[in-house]
Scaffold this motif. Structure first.
Motif, PDB file in Angstrom:
ATOM      1  N   ALA A   4       0.809  -1.216   0.000  1.00 37.80           N
ATOM      2  CA  ALA A   4       0.000   0.000   0.000  1.00 37.80           C
ATOM      3  C   ALA A   4       0.843   1.268   0.000  1.00 37.80           C
ATOM      4  O   ALA A   4       0.329   2.356  -0.258  1.00 37.80           O
ATOM      5  CB  ALA A   4      -0.937   0.006   1.206  1.00 37.80           C
ATOM      6  N   GLY A   5       2.137   1.142   0.299  1.00 39.99           N
ATOM      7  CA  GLY A   5       2.990   2.319   0.345  1.00 39.99           C
ATOM      8  C   GLY A   5       4.082   2.151   1.377  1.00 39.99           C
ATOM      9  O   GLY A   5       4.084   1.185   2.147  1.00 39.99           O
ATOM     10  N   PRO A   6       5.043   3.076   1.421  1.00 40.23           N
ATOM     11  CA  PRO A   6       6.155   2.976   2.363  1.00 40.23           C
ATOM     12  C   PRO A   6       5.667   2.901   3.822  1.00 40.23           C
ATOM     13  O   PRO A   6       5.010   3.835   4.293  1.00 40.23           O
ATOM     14  CB  PRO A   6       6.951   4.264   2.116  1.00 40.23           C
ATOM     15  N   PRO A   7       5.960   1.833   4.530  1.00 40.84           N
ATOM     16  CA  PRO A   7       5.468   1.660   5.905  1.00 40.84           C
ATOM     17  C   PRO A   7       6.399   2.302   6.932  1.00 40.84           C
ATOM     18  O   PRO A   7       6.935   1.629   7.815  1.00 40.84           O
ATOM     19  CB  PRO A   7       5.433   0.132   6.049  1.00 40.84           C
ATOM     20  N   ARG A   8       6.600   3.601   6.791  1.00 41.62           N
ATOM     21  CA  ARG A   8       7.591   4.261   7.641  1.00 41.62           C
ATOM     22  C   ARG A   8       7.226   4.204   9.125  1.00 41.62           C
ATOM     23  O   ARG A   8       8.086   3.980   9.977  1.00 41.62           O
ATOM     24  CB  ARG A   8       7.762   5.716   7.198  1.00 41.62           C
ATOM     25  N   ALA A   9       5.946   4.428   9.429  1.00 43.44           N
ATOM     26  CA  ALA A   9       5.535   4.410  10.834  1.00 43.44           C
ATOM     27  C   ALA A   9       5.714   3.029  11.441  1.00 43.44           C
ATOM     28  O   ALA A   9       6.172   2.882  12.580  1.00 43.44           O
ATOM     29  CB  ALA A   9       4.078   4.857  10.969  1.00 43.44           C
ATOM     30  N   ILE A  10       5.352   1.990  10.670  1.00 44.46           N
ATOM     31  CA  ILE A  10       5.512   0.624  11.149  1.00 44.46           C
ATOM     32  C   ILE A  10       6.983   0.307  11.351  1.00 44.46           C
ATOM     33  O   ILE A  10       7.381  -0.314  12.340  1.00 44.46           O
ATOM     34  CB  ILE A  10       4.887  -0.370  10.159  1.00 44.46           C
ATOM     35  N   ALA A  11       7.818   0.730  10.415  1.00 50.23           N
ATOM     36  CA  ALA A  11       9.253   0.481  10.528  1.00 50.23           C
ATOM     37  C   ALA A  11       9.814   1.128  11.792  1.00 50.23           C
ATOM     38  O   ALA A  11      10.654   0.548  12.483  1.00 50.23           O
ATOM     39  CB  ALA A  11       9.977   1.010   9.293  1.00 50.23           C
ATOM     40  N   GLN A  12       9.320   2.316  12.100  1.00 54.90           N
ATOM     41  CA  GLN A  12       9.780   3.003  13.308  1.00 54.90           C
ATOM     42  C   GLN A  12       9.396   2.223  14.553  1.00 54.90           C
ATOM     43  O   GLN A  12      10.197   2.054  15.480  1.00 54.90           O
ATOM     44  CB  GLN A  12       9.192   4.409  13.367  1.00 54.90           C
ATOM     45  N   VAL A  13       8.175   1.703  14.575  1.00 58.09           N
ATOM     46  CA  VAL A  13       7.709   0.948  15.741  1.00 58.09           C
ATOM     47  C   VAL A  13       8.468  -0.369  15.872  1.00 58.09           C
ATOM     48  O   VAL A  13       8.851  -0.772  16.974  1.00 58.09           O
ATOM     49  CB  VAL A  13       6.187   0.684  15.646  1.00 58.09           C
ATOM     50  N   ILE A  14       8.708  -1.043  14.750  1.00 58.21           N
ATOM     51  CA  ILE A  14       9.472  -2.282  14.788  1.00 58.21           C
ATOM     52  C   ILE A  14      10.876  -2.003  15.308  1.00 58.21           C
ATOM     53  O   ILE A  14      11.434  -2.770  16.099  1.00 58.21           O
ATOM     54  CB  ILE A  14       9.523  -2.935  13.392  1.00 58.21           C
ATOM     55  N   GLY A  15      11.445  -0.891  14.881  1.00 55.10           N
ATOM     56  CA  GLY A  15      12.765  -0.515  15.374  1.00 55.10           C
ATOM     57  C   GLY A  15      12.778  -0.299  16.876  1.00 55.10           C
ATOM     58  O   GLY A  15      13.741  -0.667  17.564  1.00 55.10           O
ATOM     59  N   GLN A  16      11.713   0.283  17.404  1.00 51.56           N
ATOM     60  CA  GLN A  16      11.618   0.477  18.847  1.00 51.56           C
ATOM     61  C   GLN A  16      11.425  -0.853  19.570  1.00 51.56           C
ATOM     62  O   GLN A  16      11.900  -1.038  20.696  1.00 51.56           O
ATOM     63  CB  GLN A  16      10.455   1.417  19.165  1.00 51.56           C
ATOM     64  N   SER A  17      10.725  -1.794  18.912  1.00 47.73           N
ATOM     65  CA  SER A  17      10.447  -3.084  19.526  1.00 47.73           C
ATOM     66  C   SER A  17      11.636  -4.036  19.449  1.00 47.73           C
ATOM     67  O   SER A  17      11.759  -4.944  20.256  1.00 47.73           O
ATOM     68  CB  SER A  17       9.238  -3.735  18.840  1.00 47.73           C
ATOM     69  N   ILE A  18      12.509  -3.838  18.443  1.00 47.12           N
ATOM     70  CA  ILE A  18      13.703  -4.665  18.289  1.00 47.12           C
ATOM     71  C   ILE A  18      14.905  -3.727  18.296  1.00 47.12           C
ATOM     72  O   ILE A  18      15.473  -3.407  17.251  1.00 47.12           O
ATOM     73  CB  ILE A  18      13.669  -5.483  16.986  1.00 47.12           C
ATOM     74  N   PRO A  19      15.297  -3.235  19.468  1.00 49.05           N
ATOM     75  CA  PRO A  19      16.342  -2.205  19.530  1.00 49.05           C
ATOM     76  C   PRO A  19      17.693  -2.653  18.995  1.00 49.05           C
ATOM     77  O   PRO A  19      18.533  -1.818  18.675  1.00 49.05           O
ATOM     78  CB  PRO A  19      16.407  -1.868  21.027  1.00 49.05           C
ATOM     79  N   SER A  20      17.913  -3.967  18.881  1.00 51.85           N
ATOM     80  CA  SER A  20      19.200  -4.450  18.367  1.00 51.85           C
ATOM     81  C   SER A  20      19.296  -4.344  16.852  1.00 51.85           C
ATOM     82  O   SER A  20      20.375  -4.528  16.286  1.00 51.85           O
ATOM     83  CB  SER A  20      19.397  -5.917  18.769  1.00 51.85           C
ATOM     84  N   ALA A  21      18.179  -4.056  16.174  1.00 50.46           N
ATOM     85  CA  ALA A  21      18.139  -4.155  14.710  1.00 50.46           C
ATOM     86  C   ALA A  21      18.161  -2.807  14.011  1.00 50.46           C
ATOM     87  O   ALA A  21      17.660  -1.802  14.519  1.00 50.46           O
ATOM     88  CB  ALA A  21      16.891  -4.919  14.282  1.00 50.46           C
ATOM     89  N   THR A  22      18.724  -2.817  12.807  1.00 53.22           N
ATOM     90  CA  THR A  22      18.596  -1.715  11.860  1.00 53.22           C
ATOM     91  C   THR A  22      17.407  -2.039  10.970  1.00 53.22           C
ATOM     92  O   THR A  22      17.375  -3.092  10.332  1.00 53.22           O
ATOM     93  CB  THR A  22      19.864  -1.578  11.000  1.00 53.22           C
ATOM     94  N   VAL A  23      16.411  -1.161  10.926  1.00 52.04           N
ATOM     95  CA  VAL A  23      15.172  -1.419  10.198  1.00 52.04           C
ATOM     96  C   VAL A  23      15.083  -0.485   9.002  1.00 52.04           C
ATOM     97  O   VAL A  23      15.195   0.728   9.140  1.00 52.04           O
ATOM     98  CB  VAL A  23      13.939  -1.236  11.103  1.00 52.04           C
ATOM     99  N   GLU A  24      14.860  -1.061   7.807  1.00 49.37           N
ATOM    100  CA  GLU A  24      14.729  -0.281   6.582  1.00 49.37           C
ATOM    101  C   GLU A  24      13.476  -0.723   5.837  1.00 49.37           C
ATOM    102  O   GLU A  24      12.986  -1.836   6.024  1.00 49.37           O
ATOM    103  CB  GLU A  24      15.954  -0.465   5.696  1.00 49.37           C
ATOM    104  N   THR A  25      12.965   0.144   4.976  1.00 51.09           N
ATOM    105  CA  THR A  25      11.771  -0.183   4.201  1.00 51.09           C
ATOM    106  C   THR A  25      12.137  -0.444   2.740  1.00 51.09           C
ATOM    107  O   THR A  25      13.126   0.084   2.234  1.00 51.09           O
ATOM    108  CB  THR A  25      10.735   0.954   4.258  1.00 51.09           C
ATOM    109  N   ALA A  26      11.321  -1.274   2.086  1.00 49.73           N
ATOM    110  CA  ALA A  26      11.498  -1.552   0.661  1.00 49.73           C
ATOM    111  C   ALA A  26      10.374  -0.890  -0.110  1.00 49.73           C
ATOM    112  O   ALA A  26       9.215  -0.911   0.321  1.00 49.73           O
ATOM    113  CB  ALA A  26      11.494  -3.055   0.413  1.00 49.73           C
TER     114      ALA A  26
END
Length: 216
Positions: free
Chosen positions: A23-45
């Motif tokens: 549906a489009g770039p999931p920037r907000a979701i990526a931000q939340v996933i990043g907060q939930s998995i602090p060890s990870a670098t999260v990027e969108t495709a």
């Protein structure tokens, strides 16, 4: 990597995550996933082609793919990821309204799913919160491995069997029949497992189990 010896499961922290939503770039979701998995670098495709390319040429630990009840590209995308990027764990995500689609996503090859809860005070229409507690849960111990830090948590073989059953979408009664125990016994082990993982419910336990490679 998962190693089980003397009822102890060992996993490594997630380091790289990709997120894709047709549906489009999931920037907000990526931000939340990043907060939930602090060890990870999260990027969108931007699209499935970029997701497959990034996961096949760079080691990505998890690829989150949005699954919608009316989505057309997610399921073929999951199937393509499983074929082209076997080392990347594919996770579906959506809301409780997308429950049937989640089942189809698992059938298509997703290793698990994450149910998102809408935050009514969010400033944007996207889902803004994932019910994931701080990690590690109380009582977890750190055990260093060469070149990296790992978390160690005691999980019994019975708890792993029940978690596998949940991952397969089985009810407590179905798991009980498979293991030749009572449904109450399954519920007791499930409660203990939830406490160890810090999970709120079955879907949350499955998501955490997949994230830390307790189940595949």
């Amino acid at each position: 990597m998962l190693g089980v010896a003397h009822d102890v499961a060992v996993w490594r922290a997630v380091a790289r995550v990709m997120v894709w939503d047709e549906a489009g770039p999931p920037r907000a979701i990526a931000q939340v996933i990043g907060q939930s998995i602090p060890s990870a670098t999260v990027e969108t495709a931007a699209d499935i082609d970029e997701l497959v390319h990034r996961c096949s040429t760079e080691r990505q630990d998890i690829a989150f793919i949005a699954v919608r009840a009316r989505g057309e590209c997610a399921l073929p995308g999951i199937e393509r990821m499983r074929r082209a990027c076997p080392l990347t764990r594919v996770m579906a995500y959506g809301t409780r309204l997308d429950g049937a689609a989640m089942g189809r996503a698992v059938a298509a090859g997703a290793g698990g799913f994450v149910i998102l809860e809408p935050d009514r005070v969010a400033a944007t229409p996207e889902i803004e919160s994932i019910r994931v507690p701080a990690w590690p849960p109380a009582g977890a111990q750190r055990r260093p491995l060469p070149g990296r830090a790992s978390l160690t948590l005691t999980v019994t073989e019975r708890e792993l069997q029940i978690l596998r059953g949940m991952t397969d979408g089985c009810s407590n009664l179905e798991i009980a029949k498979q293991l030749f125990v009572s449904e109450d016994t399954v519920k007791t082990h499930a409660r203990r497992l939830f406490r160890k993982l810090g999970a709120n419910d079955r879907a949350h336990a499955v998501a955490l189990g997949m994230r830390y490679e307790l189940v595949g």
